[in-house]
Design a protein around this motif. Structure first.
Motif, PDB file in Angstrom:
ATOM      1  N   ASN A 323      42.211  31.445  52.741  1.00 37.77           N
ATOM      2  CA  ASN A 323      42.437  32.711  52.028  1.00 37.77           C
ATOM      3  C   ASN A 323      42.425  33.875  53.016  1.00 37.77           C
ATOM      4  O   ASN A 323      43.230  34.801  52.895  1.00 37.77           O
ATOM      5  N   ALA A 327      45.210  36.604  53.833  1.00 39.62           N
ATOM      6  CA  ALA A 327      44.929  38.037  53.628  1.00 39.62           C
ATOM      7  C   ALA A 327      45.277  38.845  54.879  1.00 39.62           C
ATOM      8  O   ALA A 327      45.899  39.903  54.783  1.00 39.62           O
ATOM      9  N   ASP A 353      37.131  39.232  57.291  1.00 34.38           N
ATOM     10  CA  ASP A 353      38.535  39.276  57.712  1.00 34.38           C
ATOM     11  C   ASP A 353      39.021  40.714  57.752  1.00 34.38           C
ATOM     12  O   ASP A 353      38.389  41.607  57.189  1.00 34.38           O
ATOM     13  N   GLY A 357      41.349  43.542  51.901  1.00 32.72           N
ATOM     14  CA  GLY A 357      40.149  43.553  51.054  1.00 32.72           C
ATOM     15  C   GLY A 357      40.499  43.276  49.611  1.00 32.72           C
ATOM     16  O   GLY A 357      41.606  42.853  49.301  1.00 32.72           O
ATOM     17  N   LEU A 358      39.536  43.549  48.737  1.00 37.47           N
ATOM     18  CA  LEU A 358      39.729  43.172  47.336  1.00 37.47           C
ATOM     19  C   LEU A 358      39.756  44.418  46.456  1.00 37.47           C
ATOM     20  O   LEU A 358      38.849  45.231  46.505  1.00 37.47           O
ATOM     21  N   ILE A 366      37.663  37.651  40.280  1.00 36.71           N
ATOM     22  CA  ILE A 366      37.699  36.626  41.323  1.00 36.71           C
ATOM     23  C   ILE A 366      36.756  35.467  41.034  1.00 36.71           C
ATOM     24  O   ILE A 366      35.667  35.669  40.498  1.00 36.71           O
ATOM     25  N   PHE A 371      42.571  32.313  38.339  1.00 30.91           N
ATOM     26  CA  PHE A 371      42.905  33.695  38.705  1.00 30.91           C
ATOM     27  C   PHE A 371      43.500  33.688  40.104  1.00 30.91           C
ATOM     28  O   PHE A 371      42.879  33.217  41.060  1.00 30.91           O
ATOM     29  N   THR A 372      44.707  34.205  40.212  1.00 27.63           N
ATOM     30  CA  THR A 372      45.336  34.259  41.534  1.00 27.63           C
ATOM     31  C   THR A 372      46.240  35.473  41.609  1.00 27.63           C
ATOM     32  O   THR A 372      46.750  35.942  40.593  1.00 27.63           O
ATOM     33  N   THR A 373      46.404  36.011  42.843  1.00 24.74           N
ATOM     34  CA  THR A 373      47.366  37.109  42.993  1.00 24.74           C
ATOM     35  C   THR A 373      48.563  36.617  43.802  1.00 24.74           C
ATOM     36  O   THR A 373      49.409  37.398  44.196  1.00 24.74           O
ATOM     37  N   LYS A 374      48.559  35.293  44.073  1.00 25.20           N
ATOM     38  CA  LYS A 374      49.628  34.754  44.919  1.00 25.20           C
ATOM     39  C   LYS A 374      50.697  34.076  44.072  1.00 25.20           C
ATOM     40  O   LYS A 374      50.377  33.484  43.040  1.00 25.20           O
ATOM     41  N   GLY A 377      49.944  30.544  44.205  1.00 25.87           N
ATOM     42  CA  GLY A 377      48.508  30.219  44.159  1.00 25.87           C
ATOM     43  C   GLY A 377      48.156  29.404  42.921  1.00 25.87           C
ATOM     44  O   GLY A 377      48.808  29.511  41.887  1.00 25.87           O
ATOM     45  N   LEU A 378      47.146  28.579  43.077  1.00 28.32           N
ATOM     46  CA  LEU A 378      46.619  27.825  41.935  1.00 28.32           C
ATOM     47  C   LEU A 378      45.475  28.599  41.282  1.00 28.32           C
ATOM     48  O   LEU A 378      45.192  28.447  40.112  1.00 28.32           O
ATOM     49  N   GLY A 379      44.800  29.395  42.106  1.00 27.78           N
ATOM     50  CA  GLY A 379      43.654  30.150  41.588  1.00 27.78           C
ATOM     51  C   GLY A 379      42.453  29.272  41.301  1.00 27.78           C
ATOM     52  O   GLY A 379      41.588  29.619  40.512  1.00 27.78           O
ATOM     53  N   GLY A 381      40.790  27.542  44.037  1.00 31.95           N
ATOM     54  CA  GLY A 381      40.009  27.363  45.265  1.00 31.95           C
ATOM     55  C   GLY A 381      38.614  27.951  45.162  1.00 31.95           C
ATOM     56  O   GLY A 381      37.614  27.255  45.371  1.00 31.95           O
ATOM     57  N   LEU A 382      38.546  29.236  44.812  1.00 27.45           N
ATOM     58  CA  LEU A 382      37.237  29.899  44.793  1.00 27.45           C
ATOM     59  C   LEU A 382      36.362  29.370  43.671  1.00 27.45           C
ATOM     60  O   LEU A 382      35.153  29.239  43.839  1.00 27.45           O
ATOM     61  N   ALA A 406      37.802  41.626  53.502  1.00 31.15           N
ATOM     62  CA  ALA A 406      36.858  40.974  52.600  1.00 31.15           C
ATOM     63  C   ALA A 406      35.753  40.287  53.401  1.00 31.15           C
ATOM     64  O   ALA A 406      35.951  39.927  54.555  1.00 31.15           O
TER      65      ALA A 406
HETATM   66  P1  ADP Z   1      44.467  30.943  45.345  1.00 32.82           P
HETATM   67  O1  ADP Z   1      44.245  31.012  46.815  1.00 32.82           O
HETATM   68  O2  ADP Z   1      45.197  29.721  44.894  1.00 32.82           O
HETATM   69  O3  ADP Z   1      45.036  32.185  44.754  1.00 32.82           O
HETATM   70  P2  ADP Z   1      41.607  31.213  45.151  1.00 32.82           P
HETATM   71  O4  ADP Z   1      40.663  30.907  44.033  1.00 32.82           O
HETATM   72  O5  ADP Z   1      41.270  30.626  46.472  1.00 32.82           O
HETATM   73  O6  ADP Z   1      43.018  30.759  44.660  1.00 32.82           O
HETATM   74  O7  ADP Z   1      41.694  32.792  45.308  1.00 32.82           O
HETATM   75  C1  ADP Z   1      41.840  33.622  44.188  1.00 32.82           C
HETATM   76  C2  ADP Z   1      42.301  35.021  44.562  1.00 32.82           C
HETATM   77  O8  ADP Z   1      41.269  35.694  45.274  1.00 32.82           O
HETATM   78  C3  ADP Z   1      43.480  35.067  45.496  1.00 32.82           C
HETATM   79  O9  ADP Z   1      44.683  34.946  44.786  1.00 32.82           O
HETATM   80  C4  ADP Z   1      43.322  36.431  46.146  1.00 32.82           C
HETATM   81  O10 ADP Z   1      43.861  37.444  45.337  1.00 32.82           O
HETATM   82  C5  ADP Z   1      41.842  36.669  46.172  1.00 32.82           C
HETATM   83  N1  ADP Z   1      41.254  36.477  47.513  1.00 32.82           N
HETATM   84  C6  ADP Z   1      40.579  35.411  47.946  1.00 32.82           C
HETATM   85  N2  ADP Z   1      40.158  35.581  49.221  1.00 32.82           N
HETATM   86  C7  ADP Z   1      40.592  36.795  49.604  1.00 32.82           C
HETATM   87  C8  ADP Z   1      40.498  37.571  50.842  1.00 32.82           C
HETATM   88  N3  ADP Z   1      39.875  37.098  51.909  1.00 32.82           N
HETATM   89  N4  ADP Z   1      41.052  38.812  50.846  1.00 32.82           N
HETATM   90  C9  ADP Z   1      41.686  39.282  49.750  1.00 32.82           C
HETATM   91  N5  ADP Z   1      41.825  38.613  48.598  1.00 32.82           N
HETATM   92  C10 ADP Z   1      41.295  37.384  48.505  1.00 32.82           C
END
Ligand code: ADP
Length: 421
Positions: A323, A327, A353, A357-358, A366, A371-374, A377-379, A381-382, A406
């Motif tokens: 991630n 970013a 990093d 940021g967020l 998050i 939840f994903t902004t990509k 993305g699968l959303g 991971g976290l 972040a």
């Molecule tokens: P994915 O990577 O599939 O989107 P994650 O659960 O890993 O799923 O992440 C969810 C969201 O958290 C990302 O889509 C992103 O918007 C945000 N995010 C995670 N890590 C960071 C980071 N280091 N800087 C900014 N945004 C982040």
């Protein structure tokens, strides 16, 4: 109470009037309380006792003080009417809310009882008689009480059965849902690992290439030397040692990949967290190089042990670094640094990093599944990482750093006391 009332004239009056009334009142209140419990809003025992006491005081005052038997009978009918009507309302509400036939039966039967009490209230004329010996209403009241005691009580039993059946059904549904969640969670974690592996294949190819090239060139040189008779056995031995060492390295790399992709049952052992961070960094080294991201790791000689499943913890770190790489690609400065510290018996990994940021709205969402902004993305991971950290007795948090970018903090219970340099 009904039997006592029926024995009017045959047993002492305190039993047939006062005691019967007391029992009847308590019975009404018990029925009301049972329904209120069903609705989750029981009355306080203290208040109910106080109400019983007040009623009995007034009743006895009319009985012995004023000796007004008509008023006494009216008080008892009116109180019964009020309480029974309340039973009807409660039962009706439960029948409506829970779609319960039994509750509807209770409401219907007690509505009859309430009407008979009203009827008695207006038709009492004689004084000094009991509810079951007062000629004009006795038959009606006796019939309704009998009916209510049979059907009403079956209604209550039915309600209890309904409730326990619903509870069992709900427990079974909860269990099924938990199992389904667990299975899905494991499947998603597995998918996530495979997806990461796909992205890492370039890096792995690069890593495997090194030992394999070394094996090949060592073997070629040794072969040529042997053919030309230039090598003594000591030199040959040296080349064979190098070949063995590089082959081992290659098989370790493959073992690491296999371990990473295998569906895992949690397998805890003592793990050096710093070694694990360096291992993961190797998996992403190529991706970082290609994207000109500078990755700073804790000093290699640092060591801090935790008790954990190494594959699961590497999955968290891999995901966070991944991630972070994505970013920082959005900003001109592409730096990621990993720090390892020890505090209050916890090992703390911080990953900073230099990305954007967020945003506040992202921060609140998050870690929620999906939840994903990509775009791709699968959303997950976290959310998976967070639950792995929690299963290990730790936690994973995200915040914005002081200089933008972040900061992800992974805290896990440590074994060794402090960071050993
Ligand atoms: P994915 O990577 O599939 O989107 P994650 O659960 O890993 O799923 O992440 C969810 C969201 O958290 C990302 O889509 C992103 O918007 C945000 N995010 C995670 N890590 C960071 C980071 N280091 N800087 C900014 N945004 C982040």
């Amino acid at each position: 109470a009904v039997i006592l009332a029926g024995l009017y004239g045959k047993v002492p009056e305190w039993a047939t009037v006062s005691l019967a009334n007391l029992i009847l009142l308590i019975a009404h209140l018990a029925r009301i309380q049972s329904l209120r419990l069903d609705l989750g809003k029981p009355w306080r025992m203290r208040w109910m006792l106080a109400a019983v006491l007040i009623f009995m005081l007034v009743f006895e005052f009319l009985n012995y003080g004023l000796q007004d038997y008509l008023l006494r009978a009216r008080l008892s009918s009116a109180t019964s009417f009020g309480l029974v009507t309340y039973i009807v309302i409660l039962a009706w509400r439960i029948g409506h809310n829970e779609n319960s036939r039994s509750a509807q039966w209770i409401a219907g039967v007690y509505a009859l009882v309430a009407m008979s009490m009203l009827f008695r209230f207006f038709s009492i004329q004689s004084t000094g008689s009991s509810i079951l010996t007062d000629g004009s209403t006795a038959k009606v009241v006796a019939f309704v009480l009998l009916l209510s005691s049979v059907i009403g009580h079956f209604g209550y039993v039915g309600l209890a059965l309904d409730r326990s059946m619903r509870r069992e059904l709900k427990a079974a549904a909860d269990l099924a849902r938990d199992e389904e969640n667990h299975r899905l969670g494991a499947q998603i974690a597995q998918l996530d690992r495979q997806r990461s592996l796909g992205e890492m294949s370039a890096s792995l190819g690069h890593e495997l290439n090194q030992p394999l090239t070394a094996v090949l060139s060592n073997a070629q040189v040794a072969k040529r030397g042997l053919e030309m008779g230039r090598f003594d056995s000591e030199q040959i031995n040296e080349f064979l040692d190098k070949i063995i060492a590089n082959t081992k390295r290659a098989s370790q790399i493959i073992e690491r990949i296999r371990g990473f992709i295998r569906p895992t049952t949690v397998h805890r052992k003592q793990v050096d967290l710093n070694l694990l961070i360096h291992d993961v960094a190797m998996l992403v080294a190529d991706e970082a190089d290609r994207n000109k991201v500078a990755l700073t790791l804790p000093p290699a000689n640092q060591s801090l042990s935790i008790s954990a499943d190494p594959i699961q913890i590497s999955q968290i770190i891999l995901n966070v670094i991944h991630n972070a790489i994505q970013a920082v690609m959005q900003s001109p400065l592409r730096k990621i640094s990993v720090e390892l510290t020890y505090q209050d018996e916890m090992a703390i990994v911080r990953i900073f990093d230099s990305g954007p940021g967020l945003a506040p709205e992202v921060l609140s969402q998050i870690g929620k599944p999906f939840f994903t902004t990509k775009v791709e993305g699968l959303g997950m991971g976290l959310s998976i990482s967070r639950s792995i950290a929690e299963q290990h007795g730790g936690k994973l948090t995200l915040a914005n750093g002081d200089n933008g970018g972040a900061v992800v903090t992974l805290t896990l219970p440590a074994i060794t006391p402090g960071v050993v340099q």
